[in-house]
Design a protein around this motif. Structure first.
Motif, short mmCIF file in Angstrom:
data_model
loop_
_atom_site.label_atom_id
_atom_site.label_comp_id
_atom_site.label_asym_id
_atom_site.label_seq_id
_atom_site.Cartn_x
_atom_site.Cartn_y
_atom_site.Cartn_z
N ARG A 143 18.28 -50.25 -15.01
CA ARG A 143 18.16 -49.71 -13.62
C ARG A 143 17.59 -48.61 -13.34
O ARG A 143 16.54 -48.37 -12.42
N ALA A 144 17.45 -47.56 -14.39
CA ALA A 144 16.94 -46.32 -14.33
C ALA A 144 15.26 -46.76 -14.41
O ALA A 144 14.53 -46.00 -13.75
N SER A 145 14.55 -47.36 -15.25
CA SER A 145 13.41 -47.71 -15.32
C SER A 145 12.88 -48.55 -14.06
O SER A 145 11.74 -48.24 -13.71
N GLU A 146 13.95 -49.31 -13.64
CA GLU A 146 13.38 -50.17 -12.21
C GLU A 146 13.09 -49.34 -11.11
O GLU A 146 12.24 -49.51 -10.22
N HIS A 147 14.03 -48.12 -11.32
CA HIS A 147 14.06 -47.49 -9.79
C HIS A 147 13.48 -46.06 -10.09
O HIS A 147 13.52 -45.19 -9.18
N GLY A 148 12.87 -45.56 -11.13
CA GLY A 148 12.33 -44.40 -11.53
C GLY A 148 13.06 -43.25 -11.50
O GLY A 148 13.18 -42.18 -11.02
N LEU A 149 14.42 -43.60 -11.93
CA LEU A 149 15.54 -42.60 -12.07
C LEU A 149 15.85 -42.16 -13.56
O LEU A 149 15.61 -43.01 -14.57
N VAL A 192 18.14 -42.21 -16.85
CA VAL A 192 19.41 -42.89 -17.32
C VAL A 192 20.55 -42.14 -17.19
O VAL A 192 21.67 -42.70 -16.72
N GLU A 193 20.63 -40.79 -17.53
CA GLU A 193 21.83 -40.08 -17.26
C GLU A 193 22.31 -40.05 -16.03
O GLU A 193 23.66 -40.06 -15.72
N GLU A 194 21.61 -39.94 -14.86
CA GLU A 194 21.98 -40.10 -13.52
C GLU A 194 22.55 -41.15 -13.00
O GLU A 194 23.57 -41.38 -12.30
N VAL A 195 21.94 -42.29 -13.47
CA VAL A 195 22.44 -43.57 -13.33
C VAL A 195 23.66 -43.74 -14.03
O VAL A 195 24.73 -44.42 -13.29
N LYS A 196 24.18 -43.48 -15.13
CA LYS A 196 25.00 -43.51 -15.91
C LYS A 196 26.33 -42.76 -15.18
O LYS A 196 27.34 -43.41 -15.20
N TRP A 197 25.90 -41.51 -14.71
CA TRP A 197 27.04 -40.70 -13.85
C TRP A 197 27.39 -41.62 -12.66
O TRP A 197 28.52 -41.35 -12.43
N ALA A 198 26.44 -41.97 -11.89
CA ALA A 198 26.99 -42.66 -10.81
C ALA A 198 27.72 -43.93 -11.09
O ALA A 198 28.65 -44.14 -10.19
#
Length: 221
Positions: A86-92, A94-100
């Motif tokens: 998801r981080a790669s798909e949305h330009g985010l 990995v840590e912030e997606v994991k946090w969310a």
């Protein structure tokens, strides 16, 4: 404490609830863009908070191996892969997606609605209650029908015992119908273990089931 449906933050509905990253991405977008919710969002532990240090998603590989619990290890690795995708798909990152994803798992309520199936909601205020096994206070949902076929929802935490001035109020996270959570569930979702009798009984029932063989094998190594 009562939270009307209009003050709830909807993160997922019947169509997206099966994918935990969907709710995480909605939360992340709201966290970055919503000034109206800032007073509430300021109460949510940030990525660098020590509150997250005990959550398996933030363990090092060595710490994860030390758990000797293959179910948690496998789920944690799957979640990490999902967050990376998801981080790669949305330009985010990995840590912030994991946090969310972890923040949503810790704080959201999955609620059946009378007309729209399941919804995953954040309920500001109610999500601040900490856990205590056997806490008498109750989470309640009331749906009021309107003439046009819609419903008004009200979510409440109702005191079921006297509360002294200054006393912290707890709720029981594991009161899911008649079944208490296992410590596998507590650890994976909230980052703690519960040494109460109800959790120990749930652990014993799980360890006596056919699902426990991989745990026994790990402990024997």
């Amino acid at each position: 404490l009562a939270v009307p449906i209009g003050a709830a933050i909807e993160l997922a509905d019947q169509t997206t609830i099966a994918d935990p990253s969907a709710a995480a991405l909605v939360f992340l977008q709201a966290y970055k863009a919503s000034a109206d919710m800032q007073p509430y969002l300021d109460l949510v532990p940030r990525l660098d908070s020590p509150d997250l240090a005990t959550v398996p998603d933030f363990f090092t590989d060595e710490e994860l191996e030390m758990l000797q619990c293959p179910d948690v290890q496998e789920k944690t690795r799957r979640r990490s892969e999902l967050c990376a995708t998801r981080a790669s798909e949305h330009g985010l990152s990995v840590e912030e997606v994991k946090w969310a994803l972890c923040t949503v798992a810790m704080r959201c309520f999955t609620v059946p609605t009378p007309d729209q199936g399941l919804k995953r909601l954040l309920l500001p205020g109610i999500d601040l209650f900490n856990h205590a096994a056997g806490a008498p206070h109750n989470f309640r949902v009331r749906w009021t029908p309107h003439a046009d076929g819609t419903y008004e929802g009200l979510f409440k935490c109702v005191a079921a015992a006297e509360v002294a001035a200054g006393e912290e109020i707890h709720i029981d996270y594991g009161r899911d119908g008649a079944a208490a959570y296992t410590n596998l569930q507590y650890l994976q979702r909230y980052g703690f273990v519960d040494e109460s009798t109800s959790a120990i009984k749930a652990d014993k029932a799980w360890l006596a089931s056919a699902d426990d063989c991989v745990v026994h094998e790990a402990l024997a190594q």
